[in-house]
Design a protein around this motif. Structure first.
Motif: not given
Ligand code: ADP
Length: 562
Positions: A390-401, A429-438
């Motif tokens: 099972x493919x899962x996406x985990x993305x908390x949102x925010x500035x991901x550009x 399988x879990x794909x996570x995406x996250x970001x911070x200021x840098x």
């Protein structure tokens, strides 16, 4: 906080800083250490020698003075006694006159005006016995012990150390010598002559001062000489160290200037010889590497045309396979899959050789990484379904550009997803995406086979596979992660792995938002999962666009930074 407590704290801070600086200088500077040790040892030696000399000189000087004054007082006594013996005074006035003259003789001969003349207890206080005489400076300074000894031993000579005022009235060391005089008609008198040793003390003080100044100057001179010598010795060593640093940084042409024929020149020559050999070896290897890269690139290019022909022919055969006998049909199918594999391998080889040749140019554009992750997941759904994952996406949102080359980043993510599915044992399988200021980060977590520490350490090596005999369903070439790493580095990012046998793996890609070397990148996602021992995400676990479950973890057992 009170002012006293504040200043005490400030003082403690200074002391602590001072101690730290001293410790650091002691550890890092040979010059500092050598000068300090020389200073310490020479000070100790000079102190010991100085004290010994000062003590010897002082006692010799004193001894000399004692002998001189004993001689003087003996002569003075003899002269006074002679003048007394020569007189025939018989009445009180003439005995007094002769005694006064004897005292003047003593003063004249001894050179001292500190005189005392006491009647001994066995001399009767007759009518003609002159009264006792005492110079004011000697008052109260003659000890009872000295007097007893003089009284008990006629014609003996005794002395004791006393304190006498000098010309300025200041107390100075002195000696008083006791002897006796026989005054005719009157009886025995004790005679005391005092000598002040202020001159001797001054001479000694001057000598000690000169010695101390000389010692300080000698220590300063020794320190300066040590500093110069150490510097002179150390400079070539520092030059060698600086040169080795430049050599290590890749400046292969740099050499140490070699002067003279001494040991330092030998060191420089040996170093330069080593650098020459190293440079020649590296040049050979670089040439070889360029040749190999060119060979791989040329071979790959050369193979493309015949491979395209083979592929076209294979496609024709594959299209007609139903008309063939079963064995031939199977051969046509095999030909097609192997040709596809060959094409992928060739494409990967060409890509790697482009990186090796430094001819890769990123086509960066502002990219939304969540969209990119979603697209990647969609493209891998069929494969995941085949494996029951099972493919899962985990993305908390925010500035991901981020400013990235989307084609290359997608290739990395697909590769990581493909591997996770391939080795994921049918678990999610879990794909996570996250970001911070840098930075932005993508991580792919699987709960499958995982890898040993050694395997995780080699996972980005070209053509390396944990188990080459393993059946492959997506036709991997063993170059996927090597290319992914090159892609990440080309973006100024990192690709690293956490893995534990039987518990799965995490591959984390971190990309800077903007290419600026001065910005310190802080990874938005932890590499080690919060659930390192979990056999799969829990039921309340991550869903597409669900809340971020990643949190800080304990140090990884098998972590490799790429
Ligand atoms: P390929 O997948 O084509 O073999 P890669 O460079 O992508 O080449 O991977 C190299 C090797 O790393 C794989 O053969 C496999 O042994 C190991 N590997 C990669 N990803 C994982 C994973 N998620 N779990 C376990 N092993 C992995």
């Amino acid at each position: 906080m009170s002012i006293a407590a504040e200043s005490a704290e400030r003082a403690t801070g200074w002391v602590r800083r001072g101690v730290r600086r001293f410790g650091s200088a002691w550890r890092h500077s040979l010059q500092f250490r050598t000068v300090l040790i020389t200073l310490g040892l020479s000070s100790l030696a000079i102190l010991v020698i100085g004290f010994t000399i000062s003590f010897t000189v002082a006692s010799n000087l004193f001894q000399g003075q004692v002998e001189r004054v004993l001689g003087l007082s003996s002569t003075a006594r003899a002269a006074a006694q002679a003048s007394l013996d020569a007189s025939d005074a018989a009445d009180r006035a003439s005995v007094q006159a002769v005694t006064n003259s004897a005292v003047r003789t003593v003063i004249g001969v001894s050179g001292s005006s500190d005189i005392a003349l006491f009647r001994t207890p066995d001399t009767p206080a007759g009518s003609i016995a002159p009264p006792d005489f005492l110079s004011p400076d000697l008052g109260g300074r003659i000890s009872a012990e000295l007097r007893e000894r003089v009284q008990g031993n006629p014609e003996g000579q005794y002395w004791q150390s006393i304190e006498l005022p000098d010309q300025n009235g200041e107390p100075a060391p002195g000696i008083v010598v006791g002897t006796d005089l026989l005054i005719p008609g009157a009886g025995r008198y004790e005679l005391y002559i005092g000598y002040d040793l202020a001159d001797t003390e001054q001479t000694l003080a001057f000598m000690q001062l000169t010695g101390a100044v000389g010692a300080v100057a000698l220590i300063a001179l020794l320190s300066a000489i040590t500093l110069i010598v150490v510097r002179w010795l150390i400079e070539p060593i520092l030059a060698v160290a600086a040169t080795s640093r430049r050599l290590a940084a890749g400046d292969l042409g740099v050499r140490v200037p070699a002067k003279g024929e001494d040991e330092l020149a030998a060191l420089a020559e040996a170093f330069n010889g080593m650098a020459d050999t190293l440079q020649a070896r590296i040049r050979d290897l670089a040439e070889l590497s360029v040749m190999q890269q060119r060979f791989v690139s040329d071979v790959s290019h050369e193979l493309r045309t015949p491979l395209t022909t083979i592929r076209l022919a294979g496609d024709v055969l594959y299209g007609q396979r139903e008309d063939f006998p079963p064995a031939t049909a199977r051969t046509a199918e095999l030909l097609r899959t192997q040709t596809e594999r060959f094409e992928t391998l060739l494409a990967d080889l060409l890509e790697i050789s482009r990186y090796d040749a430094g001819s890769v140019e990123l086509e960066s554009e502002p990219t939304n990484l969540v969209h990119l992750a979603e697209e990647s997941i969609e493209s891998m759904r069929a494969l995941a379904a085949d494996h029951g994952s099972d493919l899962r996406l985990e993305a908390p949102g925010g500035h991901l550009d981020a400013e990235v080359d989307p084609r290359r980043i997608q290739r990395i993510v697909r590769n990581l997803l493909g591997n996770a599915i391939e080795h994921g044992e049918g678990r999610p399988v879990v794909l996570s995406v996250d970001s911070n200021a840098t930075a932005v980060a993508l991580s792919v977590r699987d709960y499958g086979l995982g890898m040993s520490e050694e395997a995780a350490a080699r996972v980005f090596d070209r053509f390396w596979r944990a188990d080459p005999s393993r059946r492959r369903s997506i036709g991997g070439t063993g170059l996927g992660l090597a290319i992914a790493l090159e892609d990440a580095v080309a973006h100024g990012g990192t690709l690293d792995v956490w893995s534990r046998e039987g518990r799965g793996s995490v591959f984390r890609l971190v990309l800077p938002r903007v290419r600026d070397a001065s910005v310190r990148i802080v990874a938005p996602l932890e590499l080690e999962p919060p659930d390192p021992d979990a056999a799969g995400p829990d039921a309340s676990g991550p869903d597409a666009h669900g809340p971020d479950s990643a949190g800080p973890g304990v140090p990884a057992e098998e972590v490799r930074d790429a």
